[in-house]
Design a protein around this motif. Structure first.
Motif, mmCIF file in Angstrom:
data_model
loop_
_atom_site.group_PDB
_atom_site.id
_atom_site.type_symbol
_atom_site.label_atom_id
_atom_site.label_comp_id
_atom_site.label_asym_id
_atom_site.label_seq_id
_atom_site.Cartn_x
_atom_site.Cartn_y
_atom_site.Cartn_z
ATOM 1 N N PRO A 87 33.374 -19.847 28.578
ATOM 2 C CA PRO A 87 33.311 -19.404 29.978
ATOM 3 C C PRO A 87 34.399 -20.035 30.859
ATOM 4 C CG PRO A 87 31.109 -19.778 29.162
ATOM 5 C CD PRO A 87 32.056 -20.261 28.084
ATOM 6 N N GLU A 88 34.689 -21.322 30.664
ATOM 7 C CA GLU A 88 35.711 -21.983 31.485
ATOM 8 C C GLU A 88 37.097 -21.399 31.223
ATOM 9 O OE1 GLU A 88 33.544 -23.818 29.584
ATOM 10 O OE2 GLU A 88 32.237 -24.454 31.218
ATOM 11 N N LYS A 89 37.449 -21.228 29.964
ATOM 12 C CA LYS A 89 38.765 -20.681 29.629
ATOM 13 C C LYS A 89 38.896 -19.242 30.113
ATOM 14 C CE LYS A 89 39.645 -23.600 25.612
ATOM 15 N NZ LYS A 89 39.796 -23.616 24.149
ATOM 16 N N TYR A 90 37.816 -18.495 30.010
ATOM 17 C CA TYR A 90 37.834 -17.112 30.475
ATOM 18 C C TYR A 90 38.065 -17.071 31.980
ATOM 19 C CZ TYR A 90 36.846 -12.283 29.173
ATOM 20 O OH TYR A 90 36.958 -10.957 28.877
ATOM 21 N N GLU A 91 37.348 -17.906 32.704
ATOM 22 C CA GLU A 91 37.500 -17.946 34.153
ATOM 23 C C GLU A 91 38.903 -18.411 34.546
ATOM 24 O OE1 GLU A 91 34.220 -20.203 35.744
ATOM 25 O OE2 GLU A 91 32.763 -18.791 34.893
ATOM 26 N N VAL A 103 35.211 -15.743 40.295
ATOM 27 C CA VAL A 103 33.967 -15.731 41.070
ATOM 28 C C VAL A 103 33.164 -14.475 40.741
ATOM 29 C CG1 VAL A 103 33.013 -15.638 43.413
ATOM 30 C CG2 VAL A 103 34.979 -17.118 42.915
ATOM 31 N N ARG A 104 33.833 -13.335 40.737
ATOM 32 C CA ARG A 104 33.122 -12.075 40.420
ATOM 33 C C ARG A 104 32.651 -12.059 38.969
ATOM 34 N NH1 ARG A 104 37.255 -9.060 43.748
ATOM 35 N NH2 ARG A 104 38.078 -8.174 41.826
ATOM 36 N N PHE A 105 33.456 -12.597 38.074
ATOM 37 C CA PHE A 105 33.073 -12.651 36.655
ATOM 38 C C PHE A 105 31.834 -13.516 36.474
ATOM 39 C CE2 PHE A 105 33.467 -14.629 32.398
ATOM 40 C CZ PHE A 105 33.328 -13.487 31.630
ATOM 41 N N ARG A 106 31.840 -14.701 37.068
ATOM 42 C CA ARG A 106 30.707 -15.624 36.976
ATOM 43 C C ARG A 106 29.450 -14.975 37.534
ATOM 44 N NH1 ARG A 106 32.490 -19.503 40.213
ATOM 45 N NH2 ARG A 106 34.131 -19.996 38.729
ATOM 46 N N SER A 107 29.593 -14.290 38.648
ATOM 47 C CA SER A 107 28.462 -13.608 39.267
ATOM 48 C C SER A 107 27.942 -12.484 38.367
ATOM 49 C CB SER A 107 28.887 -13.045 40.622
ATOM 50 O OG SER A 107 27.856 -12.285 41.179
ATOM 51 N N HIS A 108 28.860 -11.725 37.767
ATOM 52 C CA HIS A 108 28.469 -10.625 36.887
ATOM 53 C C HIS A 108 27.756 -11.145 35.640
ATOM 54 C CE1 HIS A 108 28.626 -6.762 34.840
ATOM 55 N NE2 HIS A 108 29.101 -7.401 33.793
ATOM 56 N N LEU A 109 28.287 -12.215 35.060
ATOM 57 C CA LEU A 109 27.677 -12.750 33.839
ATOM 58 C C LEU A 109 26.269 -13.269 34.080
ATOM 59 C CD1 LEU A 109 30.174 -14.858 31.708
ATOM 60 C CD2 LEU A 109 29.283 -12.580 31.266
ATOM 61 N N GLY A 110 26.100 -14.033 35.125
ATOM 62 C CA GLY A 110 24.811 -14.674 35.332
ATOM 63 C C GLY A 110 24.589 -15.749 34.281
ATOM 64 N N VAL A 112 22.278 -16.049 31.905
ATOM 65 C CA VAL A 112 21.897 -15.614 30.554
ATOM 66 C C VAL A 112 23.131 -15.267 29.727
ATOM 67 C CG1 VAL A 112 20.676 -13.841 29.241
ATOM 68 C CG2 VAL A 112 19.610 -14.850 31.256
ATOM 69 N N HIS A 113 24.020 -14.447 30.281
ATOM 70 C CA HIS A 113 25.226 -14.079 29.531
ATOM 71 C C HIS A 113 26.199 -15.247 29.430
ATOM 72 C CE1 HIS A 113 24.119 -10.032 28.800
ATOM 73 N NE2 HIS A 113 24.285 -9.602 30.038
ATOM 74 N N ARG A 114 26.225 -16.103 30.428
ATOM 75 C CA ARG A 114 27.104 -17.282 30.367
ATOM 76 C C ARG A 114 26.673 -18.166 29.198
ATOM 77 N NH1 ARG A 114 30.846 -20.037 33.335
ATOM 78 N NH2 ARG A 114 30.708 -22.296 33.352
ATOM 79 N N ASP A 115 25.372 -18.408 29.072
ATOM 80 C CA ASP A 115 24.863 -19.195 27.947
ATOM 81 C C ASP A 115 25.184 -18.506 26.619
ATOM 82 O OD1 ASP A 115 23.867 -21.093 29.686
ATOM 83 O OD2 ASP A 115 21.768 -20.475 29.482
ATOM 84 N N ALA A 116 25.048 -17.188 26.591
ATOM 85 C CA ALA A 116 25.350 -16.446 25.363
ATOM 86 C C ALA A 116 26.826 -16.579 24.997
ATOM 87 C CB ALA A 116 24.965 -14.976 25.518
ATOM 88 N N LEU A 117 27.713 -16.588 26.003
ATOM 89 C CA LEU A 117 29.137 -16.742 25.728
ATOM 90 C C LEU A 117 29.424 -18.120 25.143
ATOM 91 C CD1 LEU A 117 31.937 -15.470 25.770
ATOM 92 C CD2 LEU A 117 32.140 -16.135 28.181
ATOM 93 N N PHE A 118 28.802 -19.164 25.692
ATOM 94 C CA PHE A 118 28.919 -20.508 25.109
ATOM 95 C C PHE A 118 28.461 -20.488 23.655
ATOM 96 C CE2 PHE A 118 28.822 -22.681 29.372
ATOM 97 C CZ PHE A 118 29.940 -23.478 29.187
ATOM 98 N N ASP A 119 27.281 -19.914 23.425
ATOM 99 C CA ASP A 119 26.707 -19.901 22.081
ATOM 100 C C ASP A 119 27.566 -19.086 21.115
ATOM 101 O OD1 ASP A 119 24.643 -21.503 22.942
ATOM 102 O OD2 ASP A 119 23.160 -19.879 23.036
ATOM 103 N N LEU A 120 28.079 -17.939 21.557
ATOM 104 C CA LEU A 120 28.897 -17.108 20.686
ATOM 105 C C LEU A 120 30.136 -17.863 20.236
ATOM 106 C CD1 LEU A 120 29.438 -14.427 19.251
ATOM 107 C CD2 LEU A 120 30.541 -13.626 21.359
ATOM 108 N N LEU A 121 30.784 -18.573 21.144
ATOM 109 C CA LEU A 121 31.969 -19.341 20.773
ATOM 110 C C LEU A 121 31.596 -20.456 19.802
ATOM 111 C CD1 LEU A 121 34.992 -19.747 21.089
ATOM 112 C CD2 LEU A 121 34.492 -21.298 22.977
ATOM 113 N N ALA A 149 28.441 -6.218 28.429
ATOM 114 C CA ALA A 149 28.539 -6.606 29.844
ATOM 115 C C ALA A 149 29.967 -7.007 30.204
ATOM 116 C CB ALA A 149 27.569 -7.753 30.142
ATOM 117 N N ILE A 150 30.627 -7.748 29.331
ATOM 118 C CA ILE A 150 31.995 -8.174 29.609
ATOM 119 C C ILE A 150 32.945 -6.987 29.548
ATOM 120 C CG2 ILE A 150 33.938 -9.579 28.786
ATOM 121 C CD1 ILE A 150 31.864 -11.728 28.031
ATOM 122 N N TYR A 151 32.769 -6.125 28.562
ATOM 123 C CA TYR A 151 33.604 -4.923 28.463
ATOM 124 C C TYR A 151 33.467 -4.072 29.720
ATOM 125 C CZ TYR A 151 34.911 -0.181 27.073
ATOM 126 O OH TYR A 151 35.456 1.069 27.028
#
Length: 172
Positions: A87-91, A103-110, A112-121, A149-151
């Motif tokens: 999430p940090e590198k993406y932002e 800011v908009r990306f972080r808001s869109h992810l929320g 749940v998806h932010r945690d999923a992005l951490f876990d996926l990596l 969601a990211i797409y």
């Protein structure tokens, strides 16, 4: 890149088809061969991670090509690096296009998806290095929702509505 809109749609269709085949295949795996299912789940985690990197590159290259030209375009394309997308590198990457994007990306992810992005990596790195055997973090449905969601967000933010070609993303 000739047409980022078409390429993005092609990539989305490909990952969507792979996920659909996975869902169909798990119904045929005998109960005594559950390791096969875990192998497929690990593979999908790698594919989802790779999809995020590729779709980000395709959409951002298209954006740069449409919004700039000459030396500015050459410079921007030369500087574009899509890292393993925590999430940090993406932002940080998105912030290069304007301070409002992270800011908009972080808001869109929320959360749940932010945690999923951490876990996926995390899963991607462990699978790539042979240290992840299985477990709850290998849930493909969770990561499919994340990449969708990211797409959808990237497409909405960086692909002009006026662009011609393939239709815009359609969420399930």
């Amino acid at each position: 890149m000739a047409d980022g809109r078409r390429e993005a749609h092609r990539l989305w269709q490909g990952i969507n088809d792979e996920y659909t085949r996975y869902l169909e295949a798990i119904d045929y795996i005998p109960s005594h061969a559950l390791r096969h299912q875990e192998d497929m789940r690990r593979y999908l985690c790698l594919r989802f991670s790779g999809f995020l990197e590729k779709i980000t590159e395709v959409i951002l290259v298209d954006f740069i090509e449409r919004k700039s030209g000459g030396p500015v375009q050459v410079f921007a394309l030369g500087e574009l690096r899509v890292p393993n997308l925590s999430p940090e590198k993406y932002e940080k990457l998105l912030g290069k296009f304007g301070e409002e994007y992270p800011v908009r990306f972080r808001s869109h992810l929320g959360i749940v998806h932010r945690d999923a992005l951490f876990d996926l990596l995390d899963v991607r790195n462990k699978v790539a290095h042979g240290s992840l055997q299985g477990g709850a973090k290998l849930e493909p449905a969770r990561y499919f929702r994340l990449v969708e969601a990211i797409y959808d967000w990237l497409f909405a933010e960086f692909i002009d509505e006026s662009a011609t070609g393939a239709p815009p993303p359609v969420s399930r």
